[in-house]
Design a protein around this motif. Structure first.
Motif, PDB file in Angstrom:
ATOM      1  N   LEU A  27      60.131 -36.596 -22.863  1.00 25.64           N
ATOM      2  CA  LEU A  27      59.068 -37.787 -23.237  1.00 25.64           C
ATOM      3  C   LEU A  27      58.543 -37.746 -24.253  1.00 25.64           C
ATOM      4  CD1 LEU A  27      55.988 -37.743 -20.258  1.00 25.64           C
ATOM      5  CD2 LEU A  27      56.839 -39.474 -20.421  1.00 25.64           C
ATOM      6  N   ASP A  28      58.412 -35.914 -25.169  1.00 28.56           N
ATOM      7  CA  ASP A  28      58.891 -36.194 -26.312  1.00 28.56           C
ATOM      8  C   ASP A  28      60.064 -36.741 -27.273  1.00 28.56           C
ATOM      9  OD1 ASP A  28      55.818 -35.084 -27.163  1.00 28.56           O
ATOM     10  OD2 ASP A  28      56.840 -32.642 -26.421  1.00 28.56           O
ATOM     11  N   GLN A  29      60.663 -36.765 -26.708  1.00 30.35           N
ATOM     12  CA  GLN A  29      62.373 -37.401 -27.347  1.00 30.35           C
ATOM     13  C   GLN A  29      62.539 -38.196 -27.383  1.00 30.35           C
ATOM     14  OE1 GLN A  29      65.208 -34.640 -24.583  1.00 30.35           O
ATOM     15  NE2 GLN A  29      64.320 -32.580 -25.162  1.00 30.35           N
ATOM     16  N   GLY A  30      61.249 -39.135 -25.895  1.00 28.98           N
ATOM     17  CA  GLY A  30      61.749 -40.088 -25.919  1.00 28.98           C
ATOM     18  C   GLY A  30      62.965 -40.956 -24.930  1.00 28.98           C
ATOM     19  N   ARG A  31      63.055 -39.977 -24.234  1.00 30.38           N
ATOM     20  CA  ARG A  31      63.938 -40.335 -22.785  1.00 30.38           C
ATOM     21  C   ARG A  31      63.262 -41.183 -21.706  1.00 30.38           C
ATOM     22  NH1 ARG A  31      68.714 -38.071 -24.455  1.00 30.38           N
ATOM     23  NH2 ARG A  31      68.933 -36.409 -25.803  1.00 30.38           N
ATOM     24  N   LEU A  32      62.036 -40.526 -21.323  1.00 31.41           N
ATOM     25  CA  LEU A  32      61.579 -40.715 -20.684  1.00 31.41           C
ATOM     26  C   LEU A  32      60.202 -41.944 -21.174  1.00 31.41           C
ATOM     27  CD1 LEU A  32      60.786 -38.394 -18.651  1.00 31.41           C
ATOM     28  CD2 LEU A  32      62.247 -40.131 -18.028  1.00 31.41           C
ATOM     29  N   LEU A  33      60.114 -42.638 -20.725  1.00 28.57           N
ATOM     30  CA  LEU A  33      59.270 -44.244 -21.523  1.00 28.57           C
ATOM     31  C   LEU A  33      58.357 -44.924 -20.288  1.00 28.57           C
ATOM     32  CD1 LEU A  33      62.068 -45.873 -23.471  1.00 28.57           C
ATOM     33  CD2 LEU A  33      60.299 -44.070 -24.233  1.00 28.57           C
ATOM     34  N   PRO A  34      56.954 -45.424 -20.696  1.00 26.57           N
ATOM     35  CA  PRO A  34      56.424 -46.565 -20.296  1.00 26.57           C
ATOM     36  C   PRO A  34      56.883 -47.429 -19.242  1.00 26.57           C
ATOM     37  CG  PRO A  34      55.171 -45.274 -21.944  1.00 26.57           C
ATOM     38  CD  PRO A  34      56.705 -44.642 -21.815  1.00 26.57           C
ATOM     39  N   GLY A  35      56.429 -47.443 -18.502  1.00 24.85           N
ATOM     40  CA  GLY A  35      57.325 -48.840 -17.067  1.00 24.85           C
ATOM     41  C   GLY A  35      58.195 -48.105 -15.829  1.00 24.85           C
ATOM     42  N   GLN A  36      59.159 -47.205 -16.824  1.00 30.08           N
ATOM     43  CA  GLN A  36      59.907 -46.515 -15.815  1.00 30.08           C
ATOM     44  C   GLN A  36      59.287 -46.252 -14.761  1.00 30.08           C
ATOM     45  OE1 GLN A  36      62.345 -44.114 -18.701  1.00 30.08           O
ATOM     46  NE2 GLN A  36      63.506 -45.124 -18.910  1.00 30.08           N
ATOM     47  N   SER A  37      60.567 -46.156 -13.467  1.00 30.11           N
ATOM     48  CA  SER A  37      60.068 -45.224 -12.610  1.00 30.11           C
ATOM     49  C   SER A  37      60.758 -44.012 -12.262  1.00 30.11           C
ATOM     50  CB  SER A  37      60.566 -46.911 -11.455  1.00 30.11           C
ATOM     51  OG  SER A  37      61.856 -46.087 -11.724  1.00 30.11           O
ATOM     52  N   PHE A  38      59.917 -42.975 -10.914  1.00 29.42           N
ATOM     53  CA  PHE A  38      60.425 -41.524 -11.242  1.00 29.42           C
ATOM     54  C   PHE A  38      59.832 -41.386  -9.186  1.00 29.42           C
ATOM     55  CE2 PHE A  38      55.455 -41.534 -11.351  1.00 29.42           C
ATOM     56  CZ  PHE A  38      54.986 -40.860  -9.917  1.00 29.42           C
ATOM     57  N   LEU A  39      60.846 -40.558  -9.121  1.00 29.55           N
ATOM     58  CA  LEU A  39      60.822 -40.262  -7.838  1.00 29.55           C
ATOM     59  C   LEU A  39      60.511 -38.309  -7.332  1.00 29.55           C
ATOM     60  CD1 LEU A  39      60.809 -39.840  -4.537  1.00 29.55           C
ATOM     61  CD2 LEU A  39      63.546 -39.771  -4.805  1.00 29.55           C
ATOM     62  N   ASP A  40      59.345 -38.615  -6.727  1.00 30.01           N
ATOM     63  CA  ASP A  40      58.772 -36.641  -6.763  1.00 30.01           C
ATOM     64  C   ASP A  40      59.475 -36.303  -5.740  1.00 30.01           C
ATOM     65  OD1 ASP A  40      58.001 -34.146  -7.123  1.00 30.01           O
ATOM     66  OD2 ASP A  40      55.135 -34.970  -6.936  1.00 30.01           O
ATOM     67  N   LEU A  41      59.924 -35.709  -5.173  1.00 33.50           N
ATOM     68  CA  LEU A  41      60.573 -35.044  -4.354  1.00 33.50           C
ATOM     69  C   LEU A  41      60.010 -33.807  -4.038  1.00 33.50           C
ATOM     70  CD1 LEU A  41      62.642 -35.186  -1.323  1.00 33.50           C
ATOM     71  CD2 LEU A  41      64.311 -34.295  -2.679  1.00 33.50           C
ATOM     72  N   GLY A  42      59.429 -33.519  -2.949  1.00 32.49           N
ATOM     73  CA  GLY A  42      58.726 -32.266  -2.443  1.00 32.49           C
ATOM     74  C   GLY A  42      56.867 -32.089  -3.787  1.00 32.49           C
ATOM     75  N   THR A  43      56.613 -33.216  -3.714  1.00 30.67           N
ATOM     76  CA  THR A  43      55.694 -33.367  -4.406  1.00 30.67           C
ATOM     77  C   THR A  43      54.294 -32.407  -4.551  1.00 30.67           C
ATOM     78  OG1 THR A  43      54.331 -35.069  -5.346  1.00 30.67           O
ATOM     79  CG2 THR A  43      53.859 -34.884  -2.998  1.00 30.67           C
ATOM     80  N   GLY A  44      54.320 -31.910  -2.989  1.00 36.48           N
ATOM     81  CA  GLY A  44      52.907 -30.639  -2.916  1.00 36.48           C
ATOM     82  C   GLY A  44      51.846 -31.781  -3.451  1.00 36.48           C
ATOM     83  N   SER A  45      50.903 -30.480  -4.162  1.00 41.31           N
ATOM     84  CA  SER A  45      49.628 -30.588  -4.500  1.00 41.31           C
ATOM     85  C   SER A  45      50.090 -32.654  -5.501  1.00 41.31           C
ATOM     86  CB  SER A  45      48.563 -30.071  -5.585  1.00 41.31           C
ATOM     87  OG  SER A  45      49.659 -30.402  -6.844  1.00 41.31           O
ATOM     88  N   GLY A  46      50.950 -33.198  -5.475  1.00 35.98           N
ATOM     89  CA  GLY A  46      51.022 -34.244  -6.614  1.00 35.98           C
ATOM     90  C   GLY A  46      51.347 -34.166  -7.721  1.00 35.98           C
ATOM     91  N   VAL A  47      51.175 -33.231  -8.767  1.00 34.53           N
ATOM     92  CA  VAL A  47      51.166 -32.462  -9.753  1.00 34.53           C
ATOM     93  C   VAL A  47      51.946 -33.165 -10.675  1.00 34.53           C
ATOM     94  CG1 VAL A  47      52.027 -30.681 -10.370  1.00 34.53           C
ATOM     95  CG2 VAL A  47      50.208 -30.519 -11.601  1.00 34.53           C
ATOM     96  N   LEU A  48      53.434 -33.230 -10.188  1.00 31.59           N
ATOM     97  CA  LEU A  48      54.288 -33.695 -10.819  1.00 31.59           C
ATOM     98  C   LEU A  48      54.567 -35.468 -11.012  1.00 31.59           C
ATOM     99  CD1 LEU A  48      57.045 -31.810 -10.167  1.00 31.59           C
ATOM    100  CD2 LEU A  48      55.590 -31.087 -12.201  1.00 31.59           C
ATOM    101  N   GLY A  49      53.981 -35.310 -10.132  1.00 28.82           N
ATOM    102  CA  GLY A  49      53.617 -37.355  -9.808  1.00 28.82           C
ATOM    103  C   GLY A  49      52.671 -37.090 -10.629  1.00 28.82           C
ATOM    104  N   ILE A  50      51.672 -36.933 -10.304  1.00 33.17           N
ATOM    105  CA  ILE A  50      49.977 -37.502 -11.375  1.00 33.17           C
ATOM    106  C   ILE A  50      50.204 -37.293 -13.054  1.00 33.17           C
ATOM    107  CG2 ILE A  50      48.182 -36.247 -11.617  1.00 33.17           C
ATOM    108  CD1 ILE A  50      47.615 -35.865  -9.000  1.00 33.17           C
TER     109      ILE A  50
END
Length: 284
Positions: A142-165
């Motif tokens: 995110l700091d490098q601008g390689r991920l941007l608002p509006g993009q999509s993600f998949l969190d595999l093995g989400t567990g508590s959901g912390v990464l998806g959140i």
């Protein structure tokens, strides 16, 4: 207090599949699984039924005689009270801090995105290096601008959901998949705590997103399933997207990376914390 039993199973790599098969058939309420620095895997089962636990131990030693089994009696605790003592805030990367709900209004972390996690049985509180590594890498992208608002993600093995959140609170939207129904319930609860409406946890694995692609795929699971799922995970990454694989010991990283290079991916960047390692591909 009422007592419970704990069965610890220390397994060599060649015995893991057989033991997992027995646990899948017999332990419908779930178990813990941890990769150790020795390359072995520790399985842990809790239950208050002595007959069931002795039978399970017998089945394990029958299918994997070299596995080390230890059955112990424990005094049950107030697990929520124990979690409250253990669950301290965790800062990850430049952007995030993982907090329990009772510290939601803490003024101690100015400028950081609060990730509120109700501590339950699902994996992912930021205390484990594999989760912290994912959050640090996510923060860096995110700091490098390689991920941007509006993009999509998949969190595999989400567990508590912390990464998806964390992704959702950074402006992305996407899915969290887990094969454990309890983890999905916990992720849904944490989604509500964080008002992370763009995050959709659900039950399943890569078959649930066959044919779909994402700007970011993050998988914090174990080395074996990462290798087995390499074709599906690599196919889920959009051209120009990013991939983060975690849940790996440093000694397992070469084997996992080779499985993804076989799918046409280049050499990965490695992020490390202690004996743990994350593999990172950006702008595929």
């Amino acid at each position: 207090m009422k007592n419970t039993l704990r069965l610890d199973i220390l397994a060599r790599e060649e015995d893991i599949d057989r033991i997992t098969g027995v646990l899948t058939l017999c332990v419908t309420f779930g178990w813990e699984e941890e990769s150790l620095p020795t390359g072995e895997t520790r399985f842990r089962v809790h239950c208050d039924q002595p007959g069931f636990m002795r039978d399970l131990q017998s089945r394990i030693t029958g299918c994997a005689p070299e596995a080390q089994c230890l059955l112990e009696e424990l005094e049950e605790q107030d697990w929520l009270a124990a979690w409250r003592q253990f669950f301290t805030p965790v800062c990850c990367g430049s952007r995030f801090v993982v907090l329990p709900p009772w510290l939601a209004q803490s003024p101690d972390f100015p400028g950081r995105t609060h990730l509120l996690i109700e501590p339950k049985s699902a994996f992912g509180t930021g205390h484990h290096a594999t989760t912290a590594l994912c959050l640090k890498v996510l923060s860096d992208l995110l700091d490098q601008g390689r991920l941007l608002p509006g993009q999509s993600f998949l969190d595999l093995g989400t567990g508590s959901g912390v990464l998806g959140i964390a992704c959702c609170k950074s402006g992305l939207a996407g899915l969290g998949l887990d094969i454990d129904p309890l983890a999905v319930d916990n992720a849904l609860e944490n989604r509500l705590l964080n008002a992370a409406d763009g995050f959709e946890p659900s039950l399943g694995s890569m078959e649930a997103v066959a044919g779909r692609t994402f700007d970011l795929v993050v998988a914090n699971i174990l080395a074996r399933p990462l290798i087995e799922l390499a074709p599906a995970i690599a196919a889920a990454c959009k051209p120009g997207g990013s991939l983060i694989l975690s849940g790996l010991l440093e000694i397992q990283a070469d084997g996992v990376e080779a499985a993804y290079q076989a799918q046409g991916l280049p050499v990965a960047r490695r992020a490390r914390q202690g004996e743990w390692c994350a593999l990172v591909w950006q702008q595929l």
